[in-house]
Design an enzyme around this catalytic site. Structure first.
Site, PDB file in Angstrom:
ATOM      1  N   SER A 526       0.821  -1.195   0.000  1.00  0.00           N
ATOM      2  CA  SER A 526       0.000   0.000   0.000  1.00  0.00           C
ATOM      3  C   SER A 526       0.861   1.254   0.000  1.00  0.00           C
ATOM      4  O   SER A 526       1.756   1.402  -0.817  1.00  0.00           O
ATOM      5  CB  SER A 526      -0.964  -0.046   1.185  1.00  0.00           C
ATOM      6  OG  SER A 526      -2.015   0.849   1.022  1.00  0.00           O
ATOM      7  N   ASP A 612      -9.423  -2.975  -6.811  1.00  0.00           N
ATOM      8  CA  ASP A 612      -8.981  -2.200  -5.652  1.00  0.00           C
ATOM      9  C   ASP A 612      -9.493  -0.766  -5.758  1.00  0.00           C
ATOM     10  O   ASP A 612      -9.147  -0.036  -6.690  1.00  0.00           O
ATOM     11  CB  ASP A 612      -7.455  -2.218  -5.590  1.00  0.00           C
ATOM     12  CG  ASP A 612      -6.906  -1.658  -4.284  1.00  0.00           C
ATOM     13  OD1 ASP A 612      -7.618  -0.883  -3.615  1.00  0.00           O
ATOM     14  OD2 ASP A 612      -5.759  -1.984  -3.942  1.00  0.00           O
ATOM     15  N   HIS A 657      -8.646  -4.300  -1.194  1.00  0.00           N
ATOM     16  CA  HIS A 657      -7.285  -3.770  -1.114  1.00  0.00           C
ATOM     17  C   HIS A 657      -6.394  -4.607  -0.207  1.00  0.00           C
ATOM     18  O   HIS A 657      -5.171  -4.565  -0.323  1.00  0.00           O
ATOM     19  CB  HIS A 657      -7.372  -2.326  -0.596  1.00  0.00           C
ATOM     20  CG  HIS A 657      -6.061  -1.664  -0.378  1.00  0.00           C
ATOM     21  ND1 HIS A 657      -5.238  -1.284  -1.409  1.00  0.00           N
ATOM     22  CD2 HIS A 657      -5.422  -1.304   0.758  1.00  0.00           C
ATOM     23  CE1 HIS A 657      -4.157  -0.703  -0.924  1.00  0.00           C
ATOM     24  NE2 HIS A 657      -4.242  -0.713   0.396  1.00  0.00           N
TER      25      HIS A 657
END
Length: 715
Positions: A526, A612, A657
């Site tokens: 991330s 995502d 995600h």
């Protein structure tokens, strides 16, 4: 939820933010399917892909074996009510009355009641344990449904009392009043009150947030007296409270939001306890004010941490307040404060291996005790109990399981960054540091949103440790390990400081005799991929391989598109390039996607998810295309045969995600990443495993003390 957990959730879990999240480890589940690895670079030959896929299955078998070793350790998926204990297991919630055995377990909820293919996220019991509410998140997106179940007259099979759509947070005020927030996209701005009456359920809007930079959620004080509406941005917060004795009344504002002020509210014995960043250096401290006078002018300081220490969490008990503190080198402590004599602080040192703590309260509201789990990336959870009123306040459950673990070292040290700032490092290793020159090393980094690196137990890391890897965790600026100032020192115009810190950590380890570049890999997910990608652009020679998962790589492109769900809320972390040219120039100077050059990059495995909603897939593809072109140009210019990087894009289906919820899919993904690491670092995983097979039954885990190296290169 504890106070700082509420404040941190602005950027964590299912809240707005591109955050680092480590999958929660669980026992085996039913097998589904495995998606394959897709190459987008001409530099990945069929032979290399075949070798990677050939290794995936052996690693999957090894991972299953590691998970099996730790099936009996404590798990945080259990919680307690006033009359029953509850267990979240697989697709349901089960309960058993105190004093009864496991054979008496009764299922009270199934995920299919929510009519989604999902997993249970949060569970809340009403005050007298008459109704249970739980959110079930869809495995293919981030939306959740809240299922209410009647517990007093439980029937088999049970039917849901009510189902609410798109619920993020929820708390009971009474047995018939539930407050909850709804999630639209990735934003929460509305708070509703659900009133269960004989005539049916009535839902009413009680709060609406107008500022798009603020995220709203509800919480409840530990004594259940108040429900709070917490409105938080990246730099300020505001709290409204609702007295559970009059839940139909309008919320009361505690303190109006003001720039730079972060605070959260707890309640005990007609007093509000405020955790706010009003302490020295604008760090958190505890303040107190009467319930009837909540505004800031009435706040009185009650407790402030000592120099160098920061508050990481807070638990309110009946007569005590317990703080989780982190010392400068990362050592965890518990500070227990009697509410009636706050100057009498008791300090409890936690084991030196402990890196993560997860608290769990007993079911009784008036209890002055609680339990918590301690773990590290390589040490499975151990349950401890804290009872401040006893002569021996800290105790732990039987730890015989862990005597079967090989011995290992936990070492804490510091690295001098470019500007002289000392950056904490945490290492896990089998051999003494002087013997680790030829050991492979996996470096971890995050450095965003003021969040700590996730250092809870991870069986995949245990496998690497057993294979004699060094695991290095770099607590760079931009994260939260050293407090709020540590975050401020690595965000906005200072974001490049995190890159400098990461480079300094890796180089310091090499200079200390730990591993070498051709045996070093970096992993990030991330927002952590921003620092990882920037390091690869600036110092690619430090690494041989990189693992990126759900990576945020096109910061400039994303922050220039306000139509994306997180762009506005993220301005406090990255800046606003649309209205501030300095912000734009700063982002452009480090953005991984916009600083790729023709040079020798490390090999990369990039795992992304097609749906995502937090990290745009277009940015990931753009990065991979630019990187592949640069690598191809560089390799075609080589006059002699040399190392040619492998660039892989592992594009997985789904819109989550945080990776697959299914155990087998998750296991396959981890096995693929391990196979990549061993292939790119040219390691014989069978030989590595044999080095440790004779070490299975050595003495209990060594607890090495924290240390600051005195070698000149650290000064």
């Amino acid at each position: 939820m504890s106070p700082l957990a509420v404040l941190r959730s602005v950027s964590r879990s299912l809240n707005a933010g591109r955050l680092s999240s480590q999958r929660r480890w669980t026992g085996p589940a039913a097998r589904l399917h495995t998606a394959g690895c897709v190459t987008t670079s001409v530099h990945c030959s069929g032979a290399e892909l075949g070798k990677l896929r050939g290794l995936e299955r052996p690693f999957e078998r090894r991972l299953r074996s590691v998970y099996q070793r730790f099936t009996d350790v404590p798990d945080h998926a259990a919680f307690q009510g006033s009359r029953h204990a509850y267990i979240v297991e697989g697709c349901g919630i089960f309960r058993v009355a105190y004093g009864e055995g496991e054979q008496d377990l009764v299922q009270v909820l199934r995920t299919d009641w929510a009519a989604v293919d999902g997993t249970i996220q949060k569970v809340r019991l009403s005050p007298t344990e008459s109704v249970l509410a739980a959110t079930v998140k869809n495995n293919h997106c981030e939306e959740a449904r809240c299922v209410l179940v009647q517990l007093e007259q439980l029937t088999i099979p049970q039917k849901p009392l009510l189902i609410l759509d798109k619920v993020f947070s929820f708390e009971w005020a009474t047995d018939d009043v539930l407050f909850y927030t709804t999630q639209e996209g990735l934003q929460c701005r509305h708070v509703f009150r659900l009133h269960l009456t004989d005539a049916g359920a009535q839902s009413m809007l009680v709060y609406k947030e107008k500022d798009p930079e603020f995220f709203v959620e509800v919480s409840r004080s530990k004594d259940h007296r108040i429900v709070t509406v917490n409105c938080s941005s990246k730099s300020s917060s505001e709290v409204w409270m609702i007295d559970s004795r009059s839940p139909l009344s309008h919320p009361t504002l505690v303190q109006p939001r003001q720039p730079g002020l972060l605070y959260h509210v707890e309640h005990s014995d007609s007093q509000l306890y405020i955790l706010a960043n009003t302490g020295p250096g604008h760090e958190y401290q505890l303040l107190r004010t009467p319930f009837t006078s909540p505004a800031m002018q009435h706040w009185e300081p009650t407790f402030s941490p000592g120099p160098g220490a920061v508050i990481k969490d807070m638990e309110m008990l009946q007569d005590h307040c317990v703080f989780t503190m982190r010392e400068p080198l990362g050592q965890l402590q518990l500070h227990t404060i009697p509410l009636k004599a706050p100057n009498h602080v008791t300090i409890l040192q936690l084991p030196s291996w402990a890196c993560a703590i997860e608290t769990q309260r007993f079911g009784m509201v008036d209890s002055d005790a609680f339990s918590f789990l301690l773990s590290s990336p390589v040490h499975p959870p151990v349950r401890y109990h804290l009872s401040p009123t006893r002569k021996q306040p800290l105790s732990q459950e039987d730890d015989l399981q862990h005597t079967l673990l090989p011995e290992y070292h936990t070492t804490r040290l510091q690295a001098p960054s470019q500007d002289g700032t000392m950056v904490p490092l945490t290492l896990f290793h089998m051999q003494p540091l002087p013997d680790m020159r030829e050991a492979p090393m996996l470096v971890h980094v995050y450095g965003a949103y003021g969040l700590d690196l996730n250092m809870g137990f991870c069986p995949e890391k245990r496998l690497l440790l057993d294979d004699n890897w060094v695991l290095a965790y770099c607590h760079v600026r931009g994260g939260g390990e050293c407090g709020l100032a540590w975050h401020s020192a690595g965000r906005l115009q200072f974001k490049k400081k995190g890159v400098e810190d990461l480079s300094a950590c890796i180089q310091t380890l090499f200079q200390s005799g730990v591993s070498r570049p051709t045996l070093t890999a970096l992993t990030a997910r991330s927002a952590g991929a921003v620092l990882a990608g920037a390091l690869c652009n600036k110092h690619p020679q430090l690494l041989r391989a990189v693992l990126l998962q759900a990576p945020f790589l096109d910061v400039l492109g994303t922050m220039q598109d306000p139509s994306l769900p997180l762009t506005i809320e993220e301005r406090g972390e990255w800046g606003d390039p649309l209205i501030d040219s300095q912000h734009r120039d700063n982002i452009a100077s480090y953005c991984p996607c916009h600083n790729i050059s023709t040079q020798l990059y490390p090999s990369m495995l990039i795992t992304a998810y097609s749906g995502d909603s937090r990290v745009p897939l277009s940015g990931v593809k753009n990065y991979v295309e630019r990187l592949s072109k640069a690598v191809q140009t560089y390799s075609s210019s080589l006059c002699t045969k040399g190392h040619i990087p492998t660039i892989l894009l592992d594009l997985q289906p789904g819109g989550d995600h945080f990776g697959p919820e299914d155990f087998d899919q998750s296991l396959s993904e981890s096995a693929r990443q391990l196979a990549f690491l061993y292939t790119m670092l040219e390691l014989d995983y069978k030989g590595a495993r044999q080095k440790t097979t004779g070490r299975r039954k050595k003495k209990k885990t060594i607890e090495t003390l924290s240390l600051t190296p005195v070698d000149p290169l650290f000064s």
